[in-house]
Design a protein around this motif. Structure first.
Motif, PDB file in Angstrom:
ATOM      1  N   ALA A 189       0.685  -1.141  -0.076  1.00 52.55           N
ATOM      2  CA  ALA A 189      -0.040  -0.021  -0.124  1.00 52.55           C
ATOM      3  C   ALA A 189       1.020   1.107  -0.077  1.00 52.55           C
ATOM      4  N   VAL A 190       2.070   1.517   0.871  1.00 54.82           N
ATOM      5  CA  VAL A 190       2.765   2.430   0.818  1.00 54.82           C
ATOM      6  C   VAL A 190       3.633   2.568  -0.581  1.00 54.82           C
ATOM      7  N   ALA A 191       3.878   1.354  -1.458  1.00 55.62           N
ATOM      8  CA  ALA A 191       4.386   1.668  -2.521  1.00 55.62           C
ATOM      9  C   ALA A 191       3.536   2.237  -3.631  1.00 55.62           C
ATOM     10  N   LYS A 192       2.178   2.049  -3.256  1.00 49.81           N
ATOM     11  CA  LYS A 192       1.055   2.597  -4.088  1.00 49.81           C
ATOM     12  C   LYS A 192       0.524   3.843  -3.778  1.00 49.81           C
ATOM     13  N   LYS A 193       1.165   4.407  -2.376  1.00 44.22           N
ATOM     14  CA  LYS A 193       0.725   5.833  -1.988  1.00 44.22           C
ATOM     15  C   LYS A 193      -0.477   5.877  -1.389  1.00 44.22           C
ATOM     16  N   ASP A 194      -1.061   4.742  -0.726  1.00 44.67           N
ATOM     17  CA  ASP A 194      -2.220   4.479  -0.172  1.00 44.67           C
ATOM     18  C   ASP A 194      -2.018   4.382   1.280  1.00 44.67           C
ATOM     19  N   ARG A 196      -3.431   5.391   3.774  1.00 46.25           N
ATOM     20  CA  ARG A 196      -4.384   4.949   4.867  1.00 46.25           C
ATOM     21  C   ARG A 196      -4.626   3.661   4.916  1.00 46.25           C
ATOM     22  N   ALA A 197      -4.622   2.899   3.780  1.00 48.03           N
ATOM     23  CA  ALA A 197      -4.523   1.348   3.836  1.00 48.03           C
ATOM     24  C   ALA A 197      -3.507   0.864   4.550  1.00 48.03           C
ATOM     25  N   ALA A 198      -2.331   1.458   4.369  1.00 47.49           N
ATOM     26  CA  ALA A 198      -1.237   0.961   5.097  1.00 47.49           C
ATOM     27  C   ALA A 198      -1.266   1.042   6.606  1.00 47.49           C
ATOM     28  N   ILE A 199      -1.485   2.135   6.973  1.00 50.16           N
ATOM     29  CA  ILE A 199      -1.794   2.280   8.394  1.00 50.16           C
ATOM     30  C   ILE A 199      -2.844   1.172   8.661  1.00 50.16           C
ATOM     31  N   SER A 200      -3.973   1.260   8.277  1.00 52.29           N
ATOM     32  CA  SER A 200      -4.805   0.151   8.563  1.00 52.29           C
ATOM     33  C   SER A 200      -3.985  -1.544   8.902  1.00 52.29           C
ATOM     34  N   ALA A 201      -3.448  -1.742   7.691  1.00 48.75           N
ATOM     35  CA  ALA A 201      -2.922  -3.023   7.748  1.00 48.75           C
ATOM     36  C   ALA A 201      -1.743  -3.184   9.048  1.00 48.75           C
ATOM     37  N   GLN A 234       6.351   9.463   6.812  1.00 49.90           N
ATOM     38  CA  GLN A 234       5.917   9.949   5.585  1.00 49.90           C
ATOM     39  C   GLN A 234       4.844  10.597   5.053  1.00 49.90           C
ATOM     40  N   MET A 235       3.959  10.470   6.086  1.00 49.10           N
ATOM     41  CA  MET A 235       2.581  11.257   5.862  1.00 49.10           C
ATOM     42  C   MET A 235       2.736  12.538   6.894  1.00 49.10           C
ATOM     43  N   TYR A 266      11.692  14.289  15.672  1.00 47.57           N
ATOM     44  CA  TYR A 266      12.020  15.421  16.284  1.00 47.57           C
ATOM     45  C   TYR A 266      12.615  16.461  15.593  1.00 47.57           C
ATOM     46  N   ALA A 267      13.490  15.941  14.729  1.00 48.28           N
ATOM     47  CA  ALA A 267      13.954  16.965  13.677  1.00 48.28           C
ATOM     48  C   ALA A 267      12.897  17.384  12.787  1.00 48.28           C
ATOM     49  N   ALA A 268      11.785  17.023  12.483  1.00 49.74           N
ATOM     50  CA  ALA A 268      10.845  17.514  11.656  1.00 49.74           C
ATOM     51  C   ALA A 268       9.893  18.620  12.253  1.00 49.74           C
ATOM     52  N   ILE A 269      10.085  18.529  13.971  1.00 49.96           N
ATOM     53  CA  ILE A 269       9.121  19.465  14.497  1.00 49.96           C
ATOM     54  C   ILE A 269      10.357  20.263  15.316  1.00 49.96           C
ATOM     55  N   ASN A 270      11.416  20.552  15.007  1.00 52.86           N
ATOM     56  CA  ASN A 270      12.400  21.240  15.556  1.00 52.86           C
ATOM     57  C   ASN A 270      12.656  21.053  17.221  1.00 52.86           C
ATOM     58  N   ASP A 271      12.583  19.823  17.437  1.00 53.32           N
ATOM     59  CA  ASP A 271      12.536  19.591  19.182  1.00 53.32           C
ATOM     60  C   ASP A 271      13.943  19.299  19.335  1.00 53.32           C
ATOM     61  N   ALA A 272      14.852  20.180  19.604  1.00 54.30           N
ATOM     62  CA  ALA A 272      16.433  20.073  19.773  1.00 54.30           C
ATOM     63  C   ALA A 272      16.582  19.132  21.056  1.00 54.30           C
TER      64      ALA A 272
END
Length: 296
Positions: A189-194, A196-201, A234-235, A266-272
């Motif tokens: 599902a990730v490879a198909k960019k789906d 939500r389906a990936a998270i469910s599985a 990724q999301m 943490y890097a993505a939200i600037n949490d040093a």
């Protein structure tokens, strides 16, 4: 008198030959092939294999490919066709241990090596794990049609009733088999960019994994939370990723994959502070090792 003398001479000759043979054999050095401890038979053999399997699993968690690959190769060398063909839970466990090498290759993203490995279809659980590994490789290489085919083969293997067989010492491998199915479903599902389906599985894989027996034998060695946390990264749902990786660290203490996932979140939200604390833990335990993501 002559007969007695004859038998006495024969006895002396035999004694001398036997003594010489024993002395000679005691001086023979083991060949290079057997310099490492050979795996014993019976219960000692089981514990030797179990210890080697634990070593492979620990090395996988520590990001140590060389040690994990060496240990998993020794597991394959230590098993016979008779072990793998044993009926019921015993055979399923041997097949799982045999396929530790494929699971190691999945852990470290060795996709081309997985696809070069000879597929197994004559042993149910070994075949299931083989289709899992091949499906993961194909999904990561963006060949989703072929990955879907591997998932279908895996699901067909999962229907075999022998996977639900347990014994006094061993659990059934059906539930670990469903974790393999759900992780592969999620990665396709990730490879198909789906996503939500990936998270469910993957959430279902986490639920099943948490329900596995927490004994000495680890029935599944690729934590589903690593894959789930990576999807949240990724999301760009970073707080959810942090929650997932911290939950994994409660179970798999200090593993490098979840720690690296935390660094990215943490890097993505600037949490040093979060980055500093996590990198300190990694420096203390994994000096010189580098993992780019929580999964390959």
């Amino acid at each position: 008198m002559k007969k007695a003398l004859f038998f006495a001479i024969c006895f002396c000759v035999c004694f001398i030959v036997a003594a010489f043979t024993m002395r000679r054999s005691s001086n023979i050095k083991p060949s290079a092939k057997h310099e490492r401890p050979v795996i014993q038979t019976g219960i000692s053999r089981f514990y030797t294999l179990y210890a080697t399997h634990m070593k492979a699993g620990d090395a996988m968690m520590n990001g140590d490919y060389v040690t994990a690959n060496d240990a998993s190769a020794r597991l394959r060398d230590g098993l016979t066709p008779g072990n793998l063909a044993m009926p019921g839970a015993d055979g399923n466990m041997w097949q799982y241990i045999y396929q530790t090498q494929l699971l190691t290759l999945v852990r470290f993203g060795k996709w081309e090596e997985i696809l070069r490995d000879s597929p197994v279809d004559t042993l149910v659980y070994a075949a299931l794990l083989s289709h899992f590994a091949r499906g993961m490789a194909l999904a990561r290489l963006n060949n989703t049609d072929a990955a879907d085919d591997e998932l279908e083969w895996l699901e067909a293997a999962l229907m075999d009733f022998t996977l639900k067989t347990s014994s006094d010492l061993l659990e059934a491998v059906y539930c670990p088999g469903t974790i393999a199915r759900d992780i592969l479903t999620g990665m396709i599902a990730v490879a198909k960019k789906d996503y939500r389906a990936a998270i469910s599985a993957l959430e279902q894989a986490v639920i099943t994994e948490d329900e596995l027996p927490q004994g000495k034998i680890r029935y599944w060695i690729l934590p589903a939370r690593h894959y789930l946390g990576d999807v949240y990264l990724q999301m760009k749902e970073y707080q959810k990723a942090i929650s997932v990786f911290n939950a994994d660290l409660q179970i798999n203490s200090g593993n490098i994959w979840a720690l690296q996932g935390l660094v990215l979140a943490y890097a993505a939200i600037n949490d040093a502070t979060g980055i500093k604390n996590t990198r300190e833990k990694m420096a203390n335990n994994y000096s010189g090792r580098r993992i780019e993501r929580p999964v390959f």
